[in-house]
Design an enzyme around this catalytic site. Structure first.
Site, PDB file in Angstrom:
ATOM      1  N   ASP A 243      -8.591   1.368   9.162  1.00 21.67           N
ATOM      2  CA  ASP A 243      -7.342   1.888   8.599  1.00 21.67           C
ATOM      3  C   ASP A 243      -6.558   0.694   8.029  1.00 21.67           C
ATOM      4  O   ASP A 243      -6.170  -0.208   8.773  1.00 21.67           O
ATOM      5  CB  ASP A 243      -6.534   2.587   9.710  1.00 21.67           C
ATOM      6  CG  ASP A 243      -5.622   3.659   9.158  1.00 21.67           C
ATOM      7  OD1 ASP A 243      -5.549   4.750   9.759  1.00 21.67           O
ATOM      8  OD2 ASP A 243      -4.979   3.404   8.110  1.00 21.67           O
TER       9      ASP A 243
ATOM     10  N   ASP B  83      -3.484   3.520   4.282  1.00 20.42           N
ATOM     11  CA  ASP B  83      -2.256   4.167   4.719  1.00 20.42           C
ATOM     12  C   ASP B  83      -1.207   4.170   3.594  1.00 20.42           C
ATOM     13  O   ASP B  83      -0.919   3.120   3.017  1.00 20.42           O
ATOM     14  CB  ASP B  83      -1.709   3.351   5.913  1.00 20.42           C
ATOM     15  CG  ASP B  83      -0.591   4.048   6.620  1.00 20.42           C
ATOM     16  OD1 ASP B  83      -0.831   5.129   7.173  1.00 20.42           O
ATOM     17  OD2 ASP B  83       0.527   3.520   6.604  1.00 20.42           O
TER      18      ASP B  83
ATOM     19  N   GLU C 163      -4.525   7.445   1.522  1.00 22.17           N
ATOM     20  CA  GLU C 163      -3.596   8.463   1.997  1.00 22.17           C
ATOM     21  C   GLU C 163      -2.502   8.551   0.946  1.00 22.17           C
ATOM     22  O   GLU C 163      -1.861   7.548   0.646  1.00 22.17           O
ATOM     23  CB  GLU C 163      -3.009   8.092   3.358  1.00 22.17           C
ATOM     24  CG  GLU C 163      -2.173   9.221   3.913  1.00 22.17           C
ATOM     25  CD  GLU C 163      -1.193   8.784   4.983  1.00 22.17           C
ATOM     26  OE1 GLU C 163      -0.805   7.606   4.981  1.00 22.17           O
ATOM     27  OE2 GLU C 163      -0.839   9.608   5.824  1.00 22.17           O
TER      28      GLU C 163
ATOM     29  N   HIS D 296      -4.076  12.562  12.886  1.00 25.59           N
ATOM     30  CA  HIS D 296      -3.201  12.137  13.988  1.00 25.59           C
ATOM     31  C   HIS D 296      -1.725  12.397  13.684  1.00 25.59           C
ATOM     32  O   HIS D 296      -0.860  12.125  14.532  1.00 25.59           O
ATOM     33  CB  HIS D 296      -3.436  10.649  14.256  1.00 25.59           C
ATOM     34  CG  HIS D 296      -3.068   9.804  13.077  1.00 25.59           C
ATOM     35  ND1 HIS D 296      -3.765   9.837  11.876  1.00 25.59           N
ATOM     36  CD2 HIS D 296      -2.055   8.950  12.883  1.00 25.59           C
ATOM     37  CE1 HIS D 296      -3.195   9.022  11.018  1.00 25.59           C
ATOM     38  NE2 HIS D 296      -2.144   8.476  11.592  1.00 25.59           N
ATOM     39  N   ASP D 297      -1.432  12.858  12.460  1.00 26.88           N
ATOM     40  CA  ASP D 297      -0.036  13.157  12.091  1.00 26.88           C
ATOM     41  C   ASP D 297       0.238  14.652  12.026  1.00 26.88           C
ATOM     42  O   ASP D 297       1.385  15.060  11.846  1.00 26.88           O
ATOM     43  CB  ASP D 297       0.281  12.603  10.683  1.00 26.88           C
ATOM     44  CG  ASP D 297       0.243  11.106  10.617  1.00 26.88           C
ATOM     45  OD1 ASP D 297      -0.100  10.575   9.544  1.00 26.88           O
ATOM     46  OD2 ASP D 297       0.539  10.463  11.643  1.00 26.88           O
TER      47      ASP D 297
HETATM   48  O1  TEU Z   1       1.555   8.563   7.485  1.00 25.27           O
HETATM   49  C1  TEU Z   1       2.267   8.672   6.257  1.00 25.27           C
HETATM   50  C2  TEU Z   1       3.123   9.854   6.263  1.00 25.27           C
HETATM   51  O2  TEU Z   1       3.444  10.429   5.260  1.00 25.27           O
HETATM   52  C3  TEU Z   1       3.613  10.295   7.596  1.00 25.27           C
HETATM   53  O3  TEU Z   1       5.009  10.137   7.550  1.00 25.27           O
HETATM   54  C4  TEU Z   1       3.197  11.717   7.817  1.00 25.27           C
HETATM   55  O4  TEU Z   1       3.042  12.368   6.583  1.00 25.27           O
HETATM   56  C5  TEU Z   1       4.270  12.440   8.538  1.00 25.27           C
HETATM   57  O5  TEU Z   1       4.525  11.731   9.709  1.00 25.27           O
HETATM   58  C6  TEU Z   1       3.800  13.850   8.848  1.00 25.27           C
HETATM   59  O6  TEU Z   1       4.765  14.451   9.646  1.00 25.27           O
HETATM   60  C7  TEU Z   1       0.952   7.282   7.656  1.00 25.27           C
HETATM   61  C8  TEU Z   1       0.247   7.296   8.995  1.00 25.27           C
HETATM   62  O7  TEU Z   1      -0.773   8.299   8.966  1.00 25.27           O
HETATM   63  C9  TEU Z   1       1.281   7.595  10.045  1.00 25.27           C
HETATM   64  O8  TEU Z   1       0.677   7.738  11.328  1.00 25.27           O
HETATM   65  C10 TEU Z   1       2.255   6.440  10.069  1.00 25.27           C
HETATM   66  O9  TEU Z   1       3.283   6.740  10.994  1.00 25.27           O
HETATM   67  C11 TEU Z   1       2.881   6.221   8.685  1.00 25.27           C
HETATM   68  O10 TEU Z   1       1.936   6.259   7.619  1.00 25.27           O
HETATM   69  C12 TEU Z   1       3.508   4.839   8.626  1.00 25.27           C
HETATM   70  O11 TEU Z   1       2.475   3.885   8.669  1.00 25.27           O
END
Ligand code: TEU
Ligand code: CA
Length: 608
Positions: free
Chosen positions: A99, A206, A275, A347-348
């Site tokens: 990542d 990311d 992403e 994971h989000d």
């Molecule tokens: O996520 C990017 C992002 O847009 C997140 O804010 C996500 O869409 C949102 O939390 C959904 O509710 C990436 C990573 O996947 C995330 O885990 C990190 O917290 C974020 O970037 C900052 O690095």
């Protein structure tokens, strides 16, 4: 036609290392834990594993705040453990993707600490701006800048040492890097090459579509200093869609093409997936068009975000029509060139069987988990399986705030309840529905106390609560059940590898207006096969999914494509052996086709 790239019929498995497997009893997952589970992943049939960050980090945002890109955080292990994981994975034919988090670093990174001194060579590696009348930067004469962070509060943080504010779209411990600075870009590319030379097989990048900010001709951010660019609207909680000053900025393609030249040119067998919050399907086609040599594929968000500028915390209830509209847009945009990822979980995001399926009973949970998996895996693109999704793991439904660990959830709880946007009860319901922690509870390996994530007698409890339904939902139970969700994922993954229509067939929606049934057809025009006078034949699959817990009628366009005659009988008869995969017995599917009815969550792919 040029041969399809290796990843066009590959399946990627996302591991959240912190919650996957703990081997030293400290309650945190670790690299040796992943290595110990590689046989399980090889048996599932996936081709690539993507690790969420394991670099050195203060863990403010669970590793998405990196303080040293070229070392492993001791909580996960060492660089030797990483080398061991790479060797063991490659020995099983598994590729490993890391990542890459380079829109921002941790505030504890040496680069940022140096940057706090205006005379240091790193002074311009981040977005520093002077205060405005003692407040966040802004345009002289206008209000101070009101940009919000995704994680609550302002996107600007004052640093007493430098005497200026710095930009952080995420937490205040995640300062945004200044990609306008060529030294920043060169340092990132050097680090990427170091990992690829070490044997890593690519990167998930990311929020890579936030690295080019919408600066004006003088390089000034919108709504700051003498900027000539309007700052645009700010979401109700500063979250909403990506802040308007930074999604898909003017140098996005330039930076990605430069990265490709500096890092990936001359290499092969790698995978890059960006992403991409704030990217339209049309822009996806440009960025993933191989001729543009930018990225292999992206994660788009329009199907998992509420859209319409709504905040995820207060959005309207979900409708199937939104999912159909978004996925159709993603599929159509890359039907001629470019590529797309396929995901519902990560994971989000909350667990999809709780979000769009039915986890109210075991029967409905299993049926709907399989239905949603079949829906995703029968689309055209590269599917991503998130740890536990293959078991049909559900949301955890924590009922008190102190069970949550995710700073986004905790910060937004306080911000939205203190601002009166949501009552505490409503916010707790919102957390149960969509908190990121729903995806971050320990992987459920067996029915022991901590689901086999760590030993029952471990000196430390897991860092986050274990889902109580681990007794019913776990790997050990499903490995010996050929009707399990796990067995169903294994079949879907095998079809991706063995069935050319699944891997490469064109995609066309059927019955888009139907509120319950999601149906589409996949068509592969094969040269020199059967039929047509020019020797070109075609193979077609009809995919039908009843996305509801009620029975449904087979919709009209789907009936036509299936060749159902007026009495509902398929001309030539519906045969069970044309059912490629289904979550009900093939004989029942054939019978249901005859009567034009679908049982709750009935899902199948039918060969024409
Ligand atoms: O996520 C990017 C992002 O847009 C997140 O804010 C996500 O869409 C949102 O939390 C959904 O509710 C990436 C990573 O996947 C995330 O885990 C990190 O917290 C974020 O970037 C900052 O690095
Ligand atoms: Ca551990």
């Amino acid at each position: 036609a040029t041969p399809n790239p290796w990843w066009s019929n590959a399946v990627v498995y996302q591991i959240y290392p912190r919650s996957f497997q703990d081997t030293n009893g400290d309650g945190f997952g670790d690299l040796p834990g992943i290595t110990s589970r590689l046989d399980y992943l090889a048996d599932l049939g996936v081709d690539v594993i993507w690790l969420s960050p394991v670099y050195r980090s203060p863990q403010d945002d669970n590793g998405y705040d990196i303080s040293d890109y070229q070392d492993i955080d001791p909580m996960f292990g060492t660089l030797d453990d990483m080398d061991e994981l790479l060797e063991e994975a490659h020995a099983r034919g598994l590729k490993v993707v890391m990542d890459l988090v380079v829109n921002h670093t941790s505030d504890e990174h040496a680069w940022f600490q140096a940057s706090r001194d205006k005379n240091d060579p790193h002074a311009d590696w981040y977005w520093w701006r002077p205060a405005k009348a003692g407040h966040e930067p802004g345009t002289p004469g206008a209000e101070p800048n009101a940009w919000g962070s995704y994680f609550g509060g302002s996107a600007w943080e004052y640093d007493p040492k430098r005497g200026e504010y710095y930009l952080h779209q995420f937490s205040k411990k995640q300062p945004d890097l200044n990609w306008e600075n060529p030294e920043v870009r060169a340092a990132v590319y050097r680090m990427m090459n170091w990992w690829l030379d070490r044997g890593v097989d690519g990167f998930r990048m990311d929020v890579i579509t936030l690295i080019s900010k919408h600066v004006d001709a003088n390089g000034e951010l919108p709504g700051v200093g003498e900027s000539t660019v309007d700052a645009g609207p700010i979401g109700p909680d500063g979250y909403s869609s990506p802040n308007p000053f930074c999604a898909d900025g003017p140098r996005q393609d330039e930076f990605l093409a430069e990265m490709h030249r500096e890092v990936f040119d001359g290499r092969d067998g790698y995978l890059t997936v960006g992403e991409a919050p704030g990217i339209t399907p049309e822009r996806n086609e440009h960025i993933t068009d191989p001729d543009n040599r930018e990225l292999d594929m992206l994660f788009l968000f329009d199907h998992v975000e509420p859209g319409g500028g709504q905040s995820k915390w207060t959005a309207e209830p979900w409708e199937l029509s939104q999912l159909k509209r978004c996925l159709a847009g993603q599929q159509q945009a890359v039907k001629d060139r470019g590529w797309t990822s396929l995901f519902f979980n990560n994971h989000d995001q909350p667990r999809v069987v709780s979000r769009w399926g039915d986890d109210s009973t075991e029967e409905m949970r299993v049926l709907s988990a399989k239905a949603i998996a079949l829906l995703l895996h029968m689309h055209r693109g590269t599917p991503y399986v998130y740890q536990g999704e293959e078991l049909g793991m559900t949301n955890v439904y924590f009922d008190s705030l102190d069970q949550y660990r995710d700073l986004e959830s905790i910060n937004m709880y306080h911000q939205l309840t203190e601002a009166g946007v949501l009552t505490e009860e409503a916010m707790m319901e919102a957390l149960k529905a969509i908190s990121r922690d729903n995806a971050r509870t320990p992987m459920q390996w067996d029915a022991t106390k901590y689901a086999g994530f760590t030993a029952s007698y471990a000196p430390s409890e897991p860092w986050i609560g274990t889902n109580p339904n681990k007794d019913v939902i776990n790997v050990k139970k499903q490995l010996r059940d050929e009707d399990s969700v796990l067995a169903f994922y294994r079949k879907l993954i095998e079809l991706r590898h063995t069935n050319p229509v699944v891997a490469a067939g064109a995609w066309d929606m059927l019955d888009e207006a139907d509120p319950q049934v999601y149906a589409f057809v996949r068509t592969l025009h094969e040269e020199g096969v059967g039929g047509g006078i020019d020797g070109s034949g075609e193979k077609r699959l009809v995919v039908v999914v009843n996305m509801s817990s009620e029975s449904a009628a087979l919709p009209p366009e789907t009936k036509d494509v299936l060749g159902l005659d007026m009495s509902g009988a398929i001309i030539g008869g519906a045969s069970a052996d044309r059912v490629l995969i289904a979550n009900y017995p093939s004989e029942q599917v054939a019978a249901d086709l005859l009567f034009g009815k679908l049982a709750p969550w009935e899902a199948f792919a039918y060969e024409l």
